[in-house]
Design a protein around this motif. Structure first.
Motif, mmCIF file in Angstrom:
data_model
loop_
_atom_site.group_PDB
_atom_site.id
_atom_site.type_symbol
_atom_site.label_atom_id
_atom_site.label_comp_id
_atom_site.label_asym_id
_atom_site.label_seq_id
_atom_site.Cartn_x
_atom_site.Cartn_y
_atom_site.Cartn_z
ATOM 1 N N GLY A 81 0.788 -1.224 0.000
ATOM 2 C CA GLY A 81 0.000 0.000 0.000
ATOM 3 C C GLY A 81 0.816 1.268 0.000
ATOM 4 N N GLN A 82 2.106 1.208 0.403
ATOM 5 C CA GLN A 82 2.901 2.435 0.533
ATOM 6 C C GLN A 82 3.917 2.637 -0.589
ATOM 7 O OE1 GLN A 82 3.075 0.067 3.225
ATOM 8 N NE2 GLN A 82 1.184 0.910 4.082
ATOM 9 N N ALA A 83 4.256 1.596 -1.342
ATOM 10 C CA ALA A 83 5.225 1.747 -2.431
ATOM 11 C C ALA A 83 4.683 2.739 -3.453
ATOM 12 C CB ALA A 83 5.500 0.402 -3.089
ATOM 13 N N ARG A 84 5.512 3.701 -3.865
ATOM 14 C CA ARG A 84 5.057 4.729 -4.792
ATOM 15 C C ARG A 84 6.227 5.203 -5.644
ATOM 16 N NH1 ARG A 84 6.937 5.853 0.201
ATOM 17 N NH2 ARG A 84 7.613 7.990 0.634
ATOM 18 N N TRP A 85 5.900 5.835 -6.769
ATOM 19 C CA TRP A 85 6.949 6.364 -7.632
ATOM 20 C C TRP A 85 7.540 7.622 -6.997
ATOM 21 C CZ3 TRP A 85 8.537 2.897 -10.701
ATOM 22 C CH2 TRP A 85 7.647 1.975 -11.279
ATOM 23 N N HIS A 86 8.855 7.695 -7.038
ATOM 24 C CA HIS A 86 9.552 8.784 -6.351
ATOM 25 C C HIS A 86 9.405 10.109 -7.079
ATOM 26 C CE1 HIS A 86 13.375 11.010 -5.181
ATOM 27 N NE2 HIS A 86 12.776 10.824 -4.032
ATOM 28 N N GLU A 87 9.578 10.088 -8.402
ATOM 29 C CA GLU A 87 9.441 11.266 -9.259
ATOM 30 C C GLU A 87 10.314 12.429 -8.788
ATOM 31 O OE1 GLU A 87 5.216 11.936 -9.218
ATOM 32 O OE2 GLU A 87 4.863 10.417 -10.768
ATOM 33 N N ASP A 88 11.524 12.069 -8.322
ATOM 34 C CA ASP A 88 12.502 13.073 -7.875
ATOM 35 C C ASP A 88 11.892 14.033 -6.859
ATOM 36 O OD1 ASP A 88 14.978 14.255 -7.696
ATOM 37 O OD2 ASP A 88 14.696 15.559 -9.432
ATOM 38 N N GLY A 89 11.222 13.454 -5.873
ATOM 39 C CA GLY A 89 10.499 14.252 -4.894
ATOM 40 C C GLY A 89 11.363 15.196 -4.087
ATOM 41 N N HIS A 90 12.680 14.910 -3.970
ATOM 42 C CA HIS A 90 13.564 15.771 -3.178
ATOM 43 C C HIS A 90 14.528 16.572 -4.046
ATOM 44 C CE1 HIS A 90 11.935 13.667 0.230
ATOM 45 N NE2 HIS A 90 12.461 12.507 -0.143
ATOM 46 N N GLY A 91 14.349 16.520 -5.354
ATOM 47 C CA GLY A 91 15.216 17.287 -6.243
ATOM 48 C C GLY A 91 16.663 16.823 -6.269
ATOM 49 N N LEU A 92 16.880 15.528 -5.996
ATOM 50 C CA LEU A 92 18.250 15.025 -5.912
ATOM 51 C C LEU A 92 18.912 14.861 -7.276
ATOM 52 C CD1 LEU A 92 17.746 12.399 -3.078
ATOM 53 C CD2 LEU A 92 18.976 14.562 -2.924
ATOM 54 N N SER A 93 18.126 14.798 -8.345
ATOM 55 C CA SER A 93 18.732 14.645 -9.669
ATOM 56 C C SER A 93 19.628 15.820 -10.024
ATOM 57 C CB SER A 93 17.639 14.489 -10.734
ATOM 58 O OG SER A 93 16.811 15.643 -10.778
ATOM 59 N N GLU A 94 19.397 16.964 -9.386
ATOM 60 C CA GLU A 94 20.235 18.140 -9.644
ATOM 61 C C GLU A 94 21.662 17.912 -9.164
ATOM 62 O OE1 GLU A 94 20.467 22.859 -8.287
ATOM 63 O OE2 GLU A 94 18.682 21.656 -7.857
ATOM 64 N N TYR A 95 21.812 17.071 -8.123
ATOM 65 C CA TYR A 95 23.134 16.843 -7.533
ATOM 66 C C TYR A 95 23.791 15.559 -8.008
ATOM 67 C CZ TYR A 95 21.176 20.370 -4.415
ATOM 68 O OH TYR A 95 20.592 21.506 -3.921
ATOM 69 N N TYR A 96 22.984 14.561 -8.362
ATOM 70 C CA TYR A 96 23.516 13.269 -8.785
ATOM 71 C C TYR A 96 22.910 12.907 -10.140
ATOM 72 C CZ TYR A 96 24.409 13.108 -3.753
ATOM 73 O OH TYR A 96 24.800 13.399 -2.476
ATOM 74 N N HIS A 97 23.644 13.199 -11.190
ATOM 75 C CA HIS A 97 23.088 12.977 -12.525
ATOM 76 C C HIS A 97 24.115 12.411 -13.496
ATOM 77 C CE1 HIS A 97 25.236 16.627 -13.653
ATOM 78 N NE2 HIS A 97 24.685 17.215 -12.611
ATOM 79 N N ASP A 98 25.128 11.726 -12.969
ATOM 80 C CA ASP A 98 26.160 11.170 -13.838
ATOM 81 C C ASP A 98 25.945 9.674 -14.032
ATOM 82 O OD1 ASP A 98 27.416 13.604 -14.056
ATOM 83 O OD2 ASP A 98 28.692 13.286 -12.306
ATOM 84 N N GLY A 99 26.282 9.174 -15.212
ATOM 85 C CA GLY A 99 26.325 7.742 -15.478
ATOM 86 C C GLY A 99 25.003 7.058 -15.214
ATOM 87 N N GLU A 100 25.050 5.995 -14.375
ATOM 88 C CA GLU A 100 23.881 5.157 -14.144
ATOM 89 C C GLU A 100 22.797 5.870 -13.340
ATOM 90 O OE1 GLU A 100 25.911 2.874 -10.306
ATOM 91 O OE2 GLU A 100 25.603 1.835 -12.201
ATOM 92 N N LEU A 101 23.115 7.024 -12.749
ATOM 93 C CA LEU A 101 22.111 7.746 -11.971
ATOM 94 C C LEU A 101 21.245 8.656 -12.839
ATOM 95 C CD1 LEU A 101 24.129 8.728 -8.772
ATOM 96 C CD2 LEU A 101 22.615 6.785 -9.130
ATOM 97 N N ASP A 102 21.602 8.831 -14.125
ATOM 98 C CA ASP A 102 20.802 9.682 -15.003
ATOM 99 C C ASP A 102 19.373 9.158 -15.095
ATOM 100 O OD1 ASP A 102 22.834 11.398 -15.537
ATOM 101 O OD2 ASP A 102 23.457 10.445 -17.391
ATOM 102 N N GLY A 103 18.424 9.980 -14.724
ATOM 103 C CA GLY A 103 17.011 9.624 -14.817
ATOM 104 C C GLY A 103 16.508 8.714 -13.720
#
Length: 664
Positions: free
Chosen positions: A92-114
């Motif tokens: 019941g609690q699993a949900r899509w994150h959708e970059d809820g904390h804006g972390l993609s701005e800080y970690y966006h290299d290699g396998e972390l892209d998207g």
């Protein structure tokens, strides 16, 4: 592993029972939810039916990965997954994150892209910790990788290959934190798992001493992951001898009086290597008493100055002393063989001591223990005491052939792939290395403490003034192959000046005694100029010499042995800086290599590559390799260092008595 090969029920039950055990003897208050879990002896919830799992998958629009589905079929969520995740999501609690904390701005290299936008979020309650399942980072079993990010750690998220691997890691974290907490409260954290792991630590210790270090590392790594006492400190010893330094701390063993002198020098070595702040040192060693703080400061000073000597009691300590005498004169292979012969006689300082790891901090012997040799050391049975079978370290080999000896290695590419460097050296027959300052140095020439090539280079540029006609070299010394030859090697020579050059071979071959046959050789090479010089003297008289300078060959007085004839060695002398036949690329060093091979064969000499490039050797300052200025010669004083960098003051030598003359 898939759900067919991993028993989630027994794993989670064991975890729950052990969690309950941490509260049995504790007075800490529990929340209402934790009280219920404690009474039920279960950190989970009810199982998720197949229908509930299917409904969650329909809501999310995807099929969940196998190990997470298997977990849900046992419990629909989880409490206290490690120390910082208070509740993990169920269906019941699993949900899509959708970059809820804006972390993609800080970690966006290699396998972390998207990943932050597409991942499934599993953390429900946590201490600034995010748990994400990445649907595009999968393996052949259909498992999704888990990324666990803690905001307070200020580092990229930790990746786990599957949800199952993530949960195993959190179980280990629970054990580490529970053991530390119990230790602070003065009570034991003990259960079937800890008892099994502690037995594994002892098995690892015995395996390590028997030479089965790889098997020992597997056992100690597992136990260290659970935070079992002793495991990390012993594992770090195995890692350090194999050349690993990252996160090697010996887990507090350095604070133990038994191991203080063995391990604190290794911490000092890394402190110096990474140029850490002086204020960090007391905190790093946690020395405790004033006496131990002073001892730690003294060890650090010795490591900084390159004078630290590893010492250990008993027969192995005697082997160490003999090995050091060999290594300080360039016989690193002989030194290594002595250490290896005496190793079975080594005895541990205490129950957590696996090998003479402190050798790595010795200023002279430390460089000898390469990672490859460290593995050989670890594979050698040891620690059985003075009754162990071993070669007599008192009769260890003094004349073991040095690997990569000879001279031709000088004509090979530098280890750092830089341009070929100039070099020069003197080989002296019938003189020990300690006698070379008297042969080649000034009146007050004396040997320095051993130093590395890098330390020597730094010492040459510490400031001072020198006339350009003066060419006093700072040379390293040692044995040159056979028992009767020694070398003085200059890795940073001045520019070659044929008009002023005076071969040191003449003075080096004079010993002041009637010992016919005493010889000395000088080689000076500038590869990029295409220059190679050889001069040979005997009993104070130059016998022959030649200089190949670009396309020209200059011969000195005296017959040159046929094997050293430059016309045969340098078949087609290259023009200065010429590369191959087309004149491009690196200079052609074929003639240089042939000449070095011929000299080595003719005189049975060699230079120890490892000692000269990686080891520590004594140095001294020679007399000038050039003659003093004569009337009409122009020279300059060059000053290095200071706020202005360098300054040049020209001078000219004139005949004494001439109006306006200056005596130099």
């Amino acid at each position: 592993m898939t759900e067919e090969t991993f028993d989630w029920r027994s794993f989670l039950t064991r975890w729950s029972e052990e969690w309950v055990g941490t509260y049995d003897d504790s007075d800490e208050p529990r929340s209402a939810e934790d009280e219920g879990a404690w009474r039920a002896r279960w950190l989970g919830f009810e199982t998720a039916s197949a229908e509930r799992i299917a409904a969650a998958e329909k809501r999310l629009g995807c099929q969940l990965p196998p190990s997470y589905r298997a977990f849900l079929s046992v419990t629909d969520g989880w409490r206290h997954a490690g120390g910082f995740i208070y509740r993990l999501a169920g269906t019941g609690q699993a949900r899509w994150h959708e970059d809820g904390h804006g972390l993609s701005e800080y970690y966006h290299d290699g396998e972390l892209d998207g990943m932050w936008e597409r991942a499934l979020q599993l953390d429900v309650e946590s201490d600034m910790t995010t748990v994400l399942l990445d649907p595009l980072d999968t393996d052949e079993d259909g498992e999704w990788a888990v990324y666990c990010h803690t905001s307070w750690a200020h580092c990229p998220p930790t990746r786990y290959s599957s949800f199952q691997e993530f949960m195993l890691a959190q179980y280990q974290e629970f054990h580490r934190l529970a053991a530390n907490h119990a230790d602070r409260e003065g009570r034991a954290f003990a259960n079937d798992t800890t008892r099994r792991l502690d037995a594994l630590v002892e098995t690892g210790r015995l395996d390590a001493l028997s030479g089965a270090y790889e098997r020992a590392a597997i056992s100690l790594t597992e136990a260290a992951g659970f935070g079992r006492p002793r495991a990390h400190g012993m594992l770090d010893q195995l890692r350090r001898l194999q050349g690993e330094t990252y996160m090697v701390s010996y887990d507090g063993l350095a604070r133990d009086t038994l191991y203080f002198r063995e391990l604190v020098p290794l911490l000092a070595l890394e402190h110096v290597r990474w140029r850490r702040e002086a204020a960090d040192w007391p905190r790093q060693v946690e020395a405790g008493s004033e006496e131990r703080r002073e001892a730690a400061e003294e060890i650090l000073r010795e490591v900084v100055e390159g004078t630290f000597r590893y010492d250990t009691p008993g027969p192995f300590g005697e082997a160490v002393e003999r090995a050091r005498k060999q290594a300080r004169w360039g016989r690193t292979e002989a030194a290594w063989q002595m250490l290896l012969a005496g190793l079975p006689l080594w005895a541990p300082l205490g129950p957590d001591h696996l090998a003479p790891v402190g050798l790595l901090a010795d200023s002279v012997l430390g460089p000898v223990i390469t990672p490859e040799r460290g593995r050989i050391l670890l594979a050698t049975p040891r620690g059985a005491g003075p009754n162990a079978a071993a070669a007599d370290p008192g009769t260890g080999p003094d004349d073991v052939p040095e690997s990569e000896n000879g001279l031709a290695w000088l004509a090979g590419p530098p280890s750092d792939n830089s341009h070929p460097r100039p070099y020069r050296f003197v080989l002296v027959e019938g003189a020990a290395p300690a006698e070379l300052p008297a042969r080649l140095g000034g009146e007050r020439a004396e040997l320095s403490a051993p130093m590395t090539r890098e330390e020597l280079q730094r010492s040459l540029f510490q400031g001072g003034a020198s006339p350009t006609y003066d060419d006093c070299a700072v040379v390293t010394v040692g044995h040159a192959g056979g028992a009767s030859w020694s070398f003085a090697f200059d890795p940073f020579p001045a520019s070659y000046d044929a008009a002023r050059y005076v071969s040191p071979a003449v003075a080096a071959s004079q010993d002041g005694a009637a010992s016919p046959g005493a010889r000395a050789l000088v080689v000076w090479c500038v590869p990029e100029r295409g220059l190679f010089h050889l001069s040979a003297a005997e009993q104070g008289v130059q016998r022959y010499a030649f200089t190949v300078d670009g396309s020209e060959i200059h011969r000195g007085d005296g017959p040159i042995p046929p094997a050293l004839d430059p016309a045969a060695l340098f078949v087609s002398p290259a023009a200065p800086g010429q590369g191959g036949p087309d004149g491009a690329g690196e200079p052609d060093r074929t003639g240089e290599r042939r000449a070095l091979e011929a000299i080595a064969a003719e005189f049975g000499v060699g230079l120890p590559r490892f000692a000269l490039t990686e080891g520590r050797l004594h140095t001294f300052t020679t007399r000038s390799w050039t003659r003093p200025p004569e009337p009409g010669d122009t020279y300059a004083f060059v000053t290095f260092g200071g706020a202005l960098g360098s300054a040049i003051r020209p001078s000219t030598v004139v005949e004494p008595g001439t109006p306006g003359s200056t005596t130099v």
